[in-house]
Design an enzyme around this catalytic site. Structure first.
Site, PDB file in Angstrom:
ATOM      1  N   ARG A 120      40.067  41.712  41.281  1.00  0.00           N
ATOM      2  CA  ARG A 120      41.046  41.454  42.331  1.00  0.00           C
ATOM      3  C   ARG A 120      40.451  41.812  43.681  1.00  0.00           C
ATOM      4  O   ARG A 120      39.651  42.758  43.806  1.00  0.00           O
ATOM      5  CB  ARG A 120      42.290  42.299  42.057  1.00  0.00           C
ATOM      6  CG  ARG A 120      43.465  42.069  43.010  1.00  0.00           C
ATOM      7  CD  ARG A 120      44.028  40.690  42.885  1.00  0.00           C
ATOM      8  NE  ARG A 120      45.387  40.615  43.437  1.00  0.00           N
ATOM      9  CZ  ARG A 120      45.920  39.496  43.886  1.00  0.00           C
ATOM     10  NH1 ARG A 120      45.241  38.364  43.871  1.00  0.00           N
ATOM     11  NH2 ARG A 120      47.163  39.481  44.329  1.00  0.00           N
ATOM     12  N   THR A 393      46.545  28.752  42.059  1.00  0.00           N
ATOM     13  CA  THR A 393      45.785  29.662  41.215  1.00  0.00           C
ATOM     14  C   THR A 393      45.302  28.779  40.081  1.00  0.00           C
ATOM     15  O   THR A 393      45.736  27.636  39.953  1.00  0.00           O
ATOM     16  CB  THR A 393      46.703  30.809  40.722  1.00  0.00           C
ATOM     17  OG1 THR A 393      47.131  31.575  41.846  1.00  0.00           O
ATOM     18  CG2 THR A 393      46.035  31.726  39.724  1.00  0.00           C
ATOM     19  N   THR A 411      42.091  33.047  41.458  1.00  0.00           N
ATOM     20  CA  THR A 411      42.950  32.592  42.548  1.00  0.00           C
ATOM     21  C   THR A 411      42.313  32.792  43.917  1.00  0.00           C
ATOM     22  O   THR A 411      41.442  33.650  44.098  1.00  0.00           O
ATOM     23  CB  THR A 411      44.298  33.336  42.515  1.00  0.00           C
ATOM     24  OG1 THR A 411      45.203  32.753  43.453  1.00  0.00           O
ATOM     25  CG2 THR A 411      44.122  34.806  42.824  1.00  0.00           C
ATOM     26  N   ASN A 413      44.974  32.540  46.171  1.00  0.00           N
ATOM     27  CA  ASN A 413      46.380  32.706  46.545  1.00  0.00           C
ATOM     28  C   ASN A 413      47.029  31.370  46.870  1.00  0.00           C
ATOM     29  O   ASN A 413      47.299  30.599  45.949  1.00  0.00           O
ATOM     30  CB  ASN A 413      46.568  33.705  47.682  1.00  0.00           C
ATOM     31  CG  ASN A 413      48.016  34.184  47.775  1.00  0.00           C
ATOM     32  OD1 ASN A 413      48.699  34.289  46.762  1.00  0.00           O
ATOM     33  ND2 ASN A 413      48.483  34.471  48.975  1.00  0.00           N
ATOM     34  N   GLU A 432      44.837  36.559  50.271  1.00  0.00           N
ATOM     35  CA  GLU A 432      45.521  37.497  49.387  1.00  0.00           C
ATOM     36  C   GLU A 432      46.188  38.659  50.114  1.00  0.00           C
ATOM     37  O   GLU A 432      46.991  39.377  49.502  1.00  0.00           O
ATOM     38  CB  GLU A 432      44.534  38.076  48.360  1.00  0.00           C
ATOM     39  CG  GLU A 432      43.975  37.065  47.393  1.00  0.00           C
ATOM     40  CD  GLU A 432      45.004  36.537  46.405  1.00  0.00           C
ATOM     41  OE1 GLU A 432      46.174  36.973  46.460  1.00  0.00           O
ATOM     42  OE2 GLU A 432      44.627  35.697  45.583  1.00  0.00           O
ATOM     43  N   ASP A 435      49.773  39.128  49.568  1.00  0.00           N
ATOM     44  CA  ASP A 435      50.313  39.703  48.340  1.00  0.00           C
ATOM     45  C   ASP A 435      50.601  41.196  48.461  1.00  0.00           C
ATOM     46  O   ASP A 435      51.183  41.791  47.549  1.00  0.00           O
ATOM     47  CB  ASP A 435      49.356  39.455  47.165  1.00  0.00           C
ATOM     48  CG  ASP A 435      49.581  38.096  46.523  1.00  0.00           C
ATOM     49  OD1 ASP A 435      50.487  37.369  46.983  1.00  0.00           O
ATOM     50  OD2 ASP A 435      48.853  37.748  45.586  1.00  0.00           O
ATOM     51  N   SER A 464      49.359  41.611  41.874  1.00  0.00           N
ATOM     52  CA  SER A 464      49.201  40.225  41.457  1.00  0.00           C
ATOM     53  C   SER A 464      50.194  39.904  40.348  1.00  0.00           C
ATOM     54  O   SER A 464      50.663  40.795  39.635  1.00  0.00           O
ATOM     55  CB  SER A 464      47.775  39.997  40.942  1.00  0.00           C
ATOM     56  OG  SER A 464      47.658  38.728  40.327  1.00  0.00           O
ATOM     57  N   SER A 465      50.496  38.614  40.200  1.00  0.00           N
ATOM     58  CA  SER A 465      51.299  38.143  39.065  1.00  0.00           C
ATOM     59  C   SER A 465      50.433  37.566  37.952  1.00  0.00           C
ATOM     60  O   SER A 465      50.967  37.143  36.920  1.00  0.00           O
ATOM     61  CB  SER A 465      52.296  37.068  39.533  1.00  0.00           C
ATOM     62  OG  SER A 465      53.243  37.600  40.435  1.00  0.00           O
ATOM     63  N   GLY A 485      52.125  31.396  41.059  1.00  0.00           N
ATOM     64  CA  GLY A 485      52.745  32.459  41.848  1.00  0.00           C
ATOM     65  C   GLY A 485      53.576  33.367  40.963  1.00  0.00           C
ATOM     66  O   GLY A 485      53.156  33.775  39.878  1.00  0.00           O
TER      67      GLY A 485
END
Length: 582
Positions: A120, A393, A411, A413, A432, A435, A464-465, A485
């Site tokens: 990430r 993503t 991703t 984003n 990002e 986020d 993050s998801s 998302g």
């Protein structure tokens, strides 16, 4: 004032829920959890008999073929994952790339070891929340989503290097070769990429390097035209030759920092040199005899999925009618997303009550607040309209002939990330930073709220998801994930439920979808998901249904170990993807 029996029951359950929350918070504070361990597994880790053939499902046929090319050279699933991710950076930049990050769940066949790779992005050290506010204190959406201030320090290059060095068997030069060739020699952009470029071209025109890369001749690439990306090819060659130093130090790093500073950003060479991809322990939960291996924080996805499954474990969904089943799933979603907003963040910076959130006893308490015949208004739970769900993503799934597995979600984003290309590198940077909870309790581009746990801080990973997941049962296995998302979490959840109900990859990726994320208090429903009777029943129960055309780009693999049959499928909503068994 008088209350109906149902409302008295709801208030009682909410009071019980408050006590559960207080108990969980106390456990987290004193370091001695008062609940059972969250990661107890009823299905033990196992070494699976190898399938003898391989499957890859990704969002672009060129990336799927890149993965098989590396397998044919003697690579394993993890080498193939490097190849697929790098190829997607070239052919699907609207969704992912080396200027972004990824999260991956890996399963090693030789010893049954499962690991989570956290690549990430992180906030630069000089991050300042004031840069994302307008003079009146409201969120500055342009700063959060466009240009270099919106970009976190990329994690994908370091994650690919880590995966190759610790789990692959080929040198990076071989695994990155297909992507380098695609970038250098060119490819024909598919309709999704051409449409994405056309849709953001006004923002791309703000930065000369973005125009040079994505608007050759001043306009988006035309259908059937060969499109080349020589600068990204050279950057990938530097990573192939020098690993992390080829991106995070040396000439490439200096070009990245110079370009960001020239456009008003705040990256430093120290930010890049200090970046590290991390290995973490994945979240594991048992549901109906299957072991679900999924993403831990800084992903919120695995926690939410585990919490939802723990709640649903108290019901037999297989004996329910359609409306009743949806009702209980939505109520579980509602409660998990409430916790998502309040508690979760980067585990290196935030202490989270995971023992509470993942405990079956906590789920028992949440379950008591679900009425059998009524929706629970989100306003009744002890916070902003969501934007349209996106596909900004990408996810791919791999099982190799030895039984190694990779579920990878990558991703930048939002569509085309920040729209900012760092001159001289070919690297499209992510956006990002949005986020983070840049303004506490104000929604981001996906409508998700955040608390101080997800506030920006130098070196911190934004929540993050992304929910890459592997599901292992006695006779069946699945590798699954999707973009979308905030809907990633519910898409993967529904895919897992469909798989456990017996569906194969083709069926899972084609299933219609629904989504609830606590706020806004509505059920997003893909067109034709519910028949009129089901919609009417849910409306009568108090649900607000809002129809959307479609969302997600799921790529999944299923493995029937009884017949040794692999099925790989890419979402039929988007014909550019390819699921392939070989």
């Amino acid at each position: 004032m008088s209350f109906s029996p149902n409302w008295r029951r709801l208030w009682s359950a909410l009071l019980s829920l408050g006590l559960v929350l207080l108990a969980g918070t106390a456990a987290a504070a004193d370091g001695a959890p008062k609940t059972a361990p969250a990661r107890v597994m009823l299905v033990p880790p196992m070494r699976l008999r190898p399938p003898g053939h391989a499957a890859i499902a990704s969002a672009n046929f060129l990336a799927t073929n890149a993965g098989f090319e590396v397998l044919d050279k003697g690579g394993n699933a993890f080498d193939a994952a490097v190849a697929v991710a790098a190829a997607l950076s070239v052919v699907e930049p609207e969704s992912s790339g080396i200027g972004g990050g990824f999260m991956a769940v890996l399963h090693q066949a030789k010893d049954g070891h499962d690991v989570f790779i956290d690549a990430r992005e992180t906030a630069p050290a000089a991050v300042n929340r004031k840069d994302y506010l307008k003079p009146d204190g409201s969120p500055n959406r342009d700063a959060a989503l466009k240009g270099p201030l919106s970009a976190g320090i990329p994690g994908e290059p370091a994650g690919l290097v880590l995966m190759a060095e610790r789990y692959g068997r080929l040198p990076l030069q071989q695994s990155l070769a297909p992507a380098i060739r695609l970038a250098r020699d060119g490819f024909k952009p598919d309709p999704r990429l051409r449409g994405a470029i056309a849709g953001v071209q006004q923002d791309l025109r703000r930065w000369p390097a973005s125009v040079a890369k994505y608007l050759p001749g001043g306009k988006p690439p035309a259908e059937g035209v060969l499109w080349r990306d020589p600068e990204q090819a050279r950057t990938l060659e530097q990573i192939a030759a020098h690993g992390n130093d080829g991106f995070y130090r040396g000439a490439t790093a200096r070009k990245l920092v110079a370009a960001v500073h020239a456009a008003g950003g705040n990256w430093t060479l120290a930010d890049l040199a200090g970046y590290r991809a991390r290995e973490r322990t994945p979240i594991e939960v048992n549901y109906r005899g299957y072991r679900i291996i999924t993403a831990p924080p800084p992903s919120s996805g695995g926690v939410a999925i585990a919490e939802i499954l723990n709640i649903l474990s108290g019901y037999d969904l297989t004996k329910m009618g359609r409306a009743e089943r949806v009702h209980y799933i939505v109520e579980a979603m509602r409660r998990a997303f409430r916790d998502h907003n309040d508690y979760l963040g980067d585990p290196d910076f935030v202490k989270m009550p995971l023992d509470m959130l993942l405990s079956p006893y906590y789920a028992d308490g949440l379950r008591q607040g679900i009425l059998p015949d009524r929706a629970t208004p989100s306003s009744m739970l002890p916070r902003a309209q969501a934007h349209e769900p996106g596909m900004h993503t990408t996810h791919f799934s791999i099982i190799d002939a030895e039984g190694n597995m990779a579920a990878v979600t990558s991703t930048v984003n939002y569509t085309m990330g920040s729209n900012f290309v760092a001159a001289g590198t070919g690297v499209l940077l992510n956006d990002e930073m949005d986020d983070f909870a840049l303004v506490p309790n104000k929604p981001n581009v996906y409508g998700l709220l955040g608390s101080v746990a997800n506030a920006p801080e130098g070196g911190k990973r934004m929540l993050s998801s992304m929910s890459p997941s592997i599901v292992i049962g006695a006779n069946r296995v699945a590798v699954i994930g999707s973009p979308g998302g905030s809907t990633i979490i519910t898409q993967v959840l529904e895919g897992i439920l469909h798989f456990i109900d017996g569906e194969n990859a083709q069926q899972i990726v084609a299933d219609k979808r629904f989504h609830h994320q606590y706020l806004p208090d509505m059920v997003m429903v893909e067109k034709d998901t519910f028949d009129p009777a089901t919609s009417a029943t849910l409306t009568d129960m108090g649900y607000t249904l809002k129809q959307h055309e479609s969302w997600g780009f799921m790529n999944a693999i299923t493995w029937d170990r009884k017949t040794n049959k692999l099925d790989a499928a890419s979402d039929p909503r988007h014909p550019s993807g390819l699921g392939k068994v070989q």
